[in-house]
Design a protein around this motif. Sequence first.
Motif, PDB file in Angstrom:
ATOM      1  N   PHE A  29       0.860  -1.189   0.000  1.00  0.00           N
ATOM      2  CA  PHE A  29       0.000   0.000   0.000  1.00  0.00           C
ATOM      3  C   PHE A  29       0.893   1.235   0.000  1.00  0.00           C
ATOM      4  O   PHE A  29       1.614   1.483   0.956  1.00  0.00           O
ATOM      5  CB  PHE A  29      -0.900  -0.022   1.237  1.00  0.00           C
ATOM      6  CG  PHE A  29      -1.713   1.232   1.462  1.00  0.00           C
ATOM      7  CD1 PHE A  29      -2.176   1.997   0.414  1.00  0.00           C
ATOM      8  CD2 PHE A  29      -2.018   1.651   2.760  1.00  0.00           C
ATOM      9  CE1 PHE A  29      -2.918   3.145   0.624  1.00  0.00           C
ATOM     10  CE2 PHE A  29      -2.761   2.794   2.996  1.00  0.00           C
ATOM     11  CZ  PHE A  29      -3.212   3.549   1.922  1.00  0.00           C
ATOM     12  N   ASN A  31       0.995   4.996   0.309  1.00  0.00           N
ATOM     13  CA  ASN A  31       0.180   6.113   0.795  1.00  0.00           C
ATOM     14  C   ASN A  31       0.843   7.434   0.417  1.00  0.00           C
ATOM     15  O   ASN A  31       1.927   7.757   0.897  1.00  0.00           O
ATOM     16  CB  ASN A  31       0.022   6.036   2.309  1.00  0.00           C
ATOM     17  CG  ASN A  31      -0.825   7.182   2.826  1.00  0.00           C
ATOM     18  OD1 ASN A  31      -2.008   7.232   2.550  1.00  0.00           O
ATOM     19  ND2 ASN A  31      -0.221   8.114   3.534  1.00  0.00           N
ATOM     20  N   LEU A  84      -2.261  -1.264  -3.777  1.00  0.00           N
ATOM     21  CA  LEU A  84      -3.242  -0.253  -3.379  1.00  0.00           C
ATOM     22  C   LEU A  84      -2.516   1.065  -3.174  1.00  0.00           C
ATOM     23  O   LEU A  84      -1.350   1.079  -2.781  1.00  0.00           O
ATOM     24  CB  LEU A  84      -3.923  -0.689  -2.075  1.00  0.00           C
ATOM     25  CG  LEU A  84      -5.048   0.166  -1.504  1.00  0.00           C
ATOM     26  CD1 LEU A  84      -6.261   0.133  -2.428  1.00  0.00           C
ATOM     27  CD2 LEU A  84      -5.432  -0.343  -0.104  1.00  0.00           C
ATOM     28  N   THR A  86      -3.087   5.767  -2.702  1.00  0.00           N
ATOM     29  CA  THR A  86      -3.946   6.938  -2.580  1.00  0.00           C
ATOM     30  C   THR A  86      -3.537   7.929  -3.658  1.00  0.00           C
ATOM     31  O   THR A  86      -2.357   8.239  -3.825  1.00  0.00           O
ATOM     32  CB  THR A  86      -3.789   7.610  -1.201  1.00  0.00           C
ATOM     33  OG1 THR A  86      -2.395   7.815  -0.929  1.00  0.00           O
ATOM     34  CG2 THR A  86      -4.389   6.761  -0.109  1.00  0.00           C
ATOM     35  N   CYS A 125     -14.885   9.106  -9.045  1.00  0.00           N
ATOM     36  CA  CYS A 125     -13.893   8.038  -9.189  1.00  0.00           C
ATOM     37  C   CYS A 125     -14.154   7.185 -10.434  1.00  0.00           C
ATOM     38  O   CYS A 125     -13.573   6.102 -10.580  1.00  0.00           O
ATOM     39  CB  CYS A 125     -13.901   7.134  -7.961  1.00  0.00           C
ATOM     40  SG  CYS A 125     -13.575   7.996  -6.410  1.00  0.00           S
ATOM     41  N   GLY A 133     -11.793   3.414  -8.111  1.00  0.00           N
ATOM     42  CA  GLY A 133     -11.382   3.537  -6.729  1.00  0.00           C
ATOM     43  C   GLY A 133     -12.557   3.923  -5.858  1.00  0.00           C
ATOM     44  O   GLY A 133     -13.634   4.270  -6.349  1.00  0.00           O
ATOM     45  N   SER A 136     -11.994   8.655  -0.682  1.00  0.00           N
ATOM     46  CA  SER A 136     -11.446   8.749   0.669  1.00  0.00           C
ATOM     47  C   SER A 136     -11.844  10.087   1.255  1.00  0.00           C
ATOM     48  O   SER A 136     -12.892  10.208   1.879  1.00  0.00           O
ATOM     49  CB  SER A 136      -9.927   8.582   0.645  1.00  0.00           C
ATOM     50  OG  SER A 136      -9.384   8.816   1.926  1.00  0.00           O
ATOM     51  N   TYR A 313      -8.823   5.698  -3.316  1.00  0.00           N
ATOM     52  CA  TYR A 313      -7.954   4.536  -3.181  1.00  0.00           C
ATOM     53  C   TYR A 313      -8.224   3.608  -4.375  1.00  0.00           C
ATOM     54  O   TYR A 313      -9.226   2.904  -4.395  1.00  0.00           O
ATOM     55  CB  TYR A 313      -8.266   3.762  -1.904  1.00  0.00           C
ATOM     56  CG  TYR A 313      -7.857   4.398  -0.596  1.00  0.00           C
ATOM     57  CD1 TYR A 313      -7.670   5.763  -0.467  1.00  0.00           C
ATOM     58  CD2 TYR A 313      -7.664   3.605   0.535  1.00  0.00           C
ATOM     59  CE1 TYR A 313      -7.304   6.322   0.750  1.00  0.00           C
ATOM     60  CE2 TYR A 313      -7.293   4.159   1.756  1.00  0.00           C
ATOM     61  CZ  TYR A 313      -7.119   5.526   1.849  1.00  0.00           C
ATOM     62  OH  TYR A 313      -6.752   6.086   3.050  1.00  0.00           O
ATOM     63  N   THR A 325      -6.765  -7.455  -1.971  1.00  0.00           N
ATOM     64  CA  THR A 325      -6.618  -5.996  -1.952  1.00  0.00           C
ATOM     65  C   THR A 325      -7.975  -5.319  -1.843  1.00  0.00           C
ATOM     66  O   THR A 325      -8.121  -4.289  -1.174  1.00  0.00           O
ATOM     67  CB  THR A 325      -5.879  -5.511  -3.216  1.00  0.00           C
ATOM     68  OG1 THR A 325      -4.639  -6.215  -3.336  1.00  0.00           O
ATOM     69  CG2 THR A 325      -5.598  -4.024  -3.141  1.00  0.00           C
ATOM     70  N   LEU A 329      -9.158  -2.611   0.882  1.00  0.00           N
ATOM     71  CA  LEU A 329      -9.764  -1.338   0.486  1.00  0.00           C
ATOM     72  C   LEU A 329     -11.092  -1.114   1.194  1.00  0.00           C
ATOM     73  O   LEU A 329     -11.357  -0.021   1.716  1.00  0.00           O
ATOM     74  CB  LEU A 329      -9.950  -1.319  -1.031  1.00  0.00           C
ATOM     75  CG  LEU A 329     -10.674  -0.107  -1.629  1.00  0.00           C
ATOM     76  CD1 LEU A 329     -10.034   1.197  -1.174  1.00  0.00           C
ATOM     77  CD2 LEU A 329     -10.694  -0.195  -3.143  1.00  0.00           C
ATOM     78  N   ARG A 333     -12.205   1.901   3.819  1.00  0.00           N
ATOM     79  CA  ARG A 333     -13.187   2.880   3.363  1.00  0.00           C
ATOM     80  C   ARG A 333     -14.622   2.538   3.749  1.00  0.00           C
ATOM     81  O   ARG A 333     -15.568   3.062   3.167  1.00  0.00           O
ATOM     82  CB  ARG A 333     -13.083   3.037   1.836  1.00  0.00           C
ATOM     83  CG  ARG A 333     -11.761   3.635   1.380  1.00  0.00           C
ATOM     84  CD  ARG A 333     -11.468   4.986   2.033  1.00  0.00           C
ATOM     85  NE  ARG A 333     -12.618   5.861   1.932  1.00  0.00           N
ATOM     86  CZ  ARG A 333     -13.129   6.499   2.976  1.00  0.00           C
ATOM     87  NH1 ARG A 333     -12.630   6.359   4.195  1.00  0.00           N
ATOM     88  NH2 ARG A 333     -14.172   7.286   2.807  1.00  0.00           N
TER      89      ARG A 333
END
Length: 426
Positions: A29, A31, A84, A86, A125, A133, A136, A313, A325, A329, A333
Amino acid sequence: MRRWLPVLSLIALLGLSCGKKDTAIEIQFWNFGGTPNYLSWVRARIDTFNATHPGIRVVVTDKSWNMIREILYAGFSAGSGPDLMTVHANYSAEFGGAGFFHPINTFPDFEQVKAWYVPKLIESCSFQGNYYGLPSAGIAFVLVCNKDLFDRAGITPPRTWSEFREAARRLTKDLDGDGRIDQYGLVLLGGDKGGFSYRLAPFFFKSGVRMMSDDLKTITFNSPRAVSALRLFADMYQVDRSITPGFLAYQLSEINDLFSGNRVAMSIEGPWFKDMVNRKSPGKQFYTVPVPVPDDLIDQAEELPTLQDMVMYPISAKSKHLAETWEVLKYLRSPEADMAWIRYDIGGIATTIQALESPEAKAIADLPVYVSELRHATPWPPHPGIIPIVNNILAPHCQQAIVGEVTPEEALAAAAAEAQQILDGK
């Protein structure tokens, strides 16, 4: 700042003490960015996931928000990208359209998950019928007004462009009588080209300017309304001297220093600004209001859009563990996880219906402004070239106009010509 509860970290530590099996599937992941509070929360959330899902181990790596495109392209090209990540939601067009993001609407329970979100926000998204995605942090750009300086001068936050210009002029002062200005009306984020364009766009959008035609084939931001918006800033800088002269070099840290130190009265910001200011000047207050509108559009002020940004995400299309994954996710979320945006100052606005309608949400003073603005906010057009256009073309040309190197008309004409070449594939 709302109180931080360390329960997640405690649970995670207890769980991790039991150890992990070597056979656990590893999920990478990446970030990108985030406030200190967000970074603490997301790591705690991942730790609890790892502690409660022994078959999966998520590894978090922090990356630079300002280098998202470059880092992702390098990773994907080398075959070493994350499972994954952001990113900006508008990367759905660029990366989703190019096949780098996995269409999450192919998961069997996607429709159930989709129902968690405010419809307008999850649509940000999507691109060409696919969703790339989960939302977020919701972001709407607003005007923040330094309460100390406004109250001291007896000025109320502006609603129109003329009030905005006049407030900035009145709040630009030589405080000690030495002939030099010590306090300015407005600061702009000029040192970050992307950040600058994200602060200019709300004034374009509030005046009815559109970036592109509906078919995404024609640049339309060089309109008379856009020229008027750009001229507003040029006049404030060149004539009124109410914009900080060093703005071309300013990053967020300089803006926070100036605002927290009562050296500027206004800035165009988002929900992350509260935590930034509180860390620099605990307890400092400011007014959070919509970006002002042209005087002749005041009767439409509540419906005119600001710029909507969205953090999402996505899942890499090259992930070898798509199902796992997807579980990570959803854990990050879910509506329960989304309550973090309500309970803590972590730099964004909740995007799930349940969180926004919670009793805790009603106690947040500035949340109604952000929710109202998000209701009408407009994202960048879903074109794969939009980020290079606004960051590398629109921003520098407009900055030249503000400081007087070219006229607003010349700046937007030149920017539109360059941008049109991208749309034409040249």
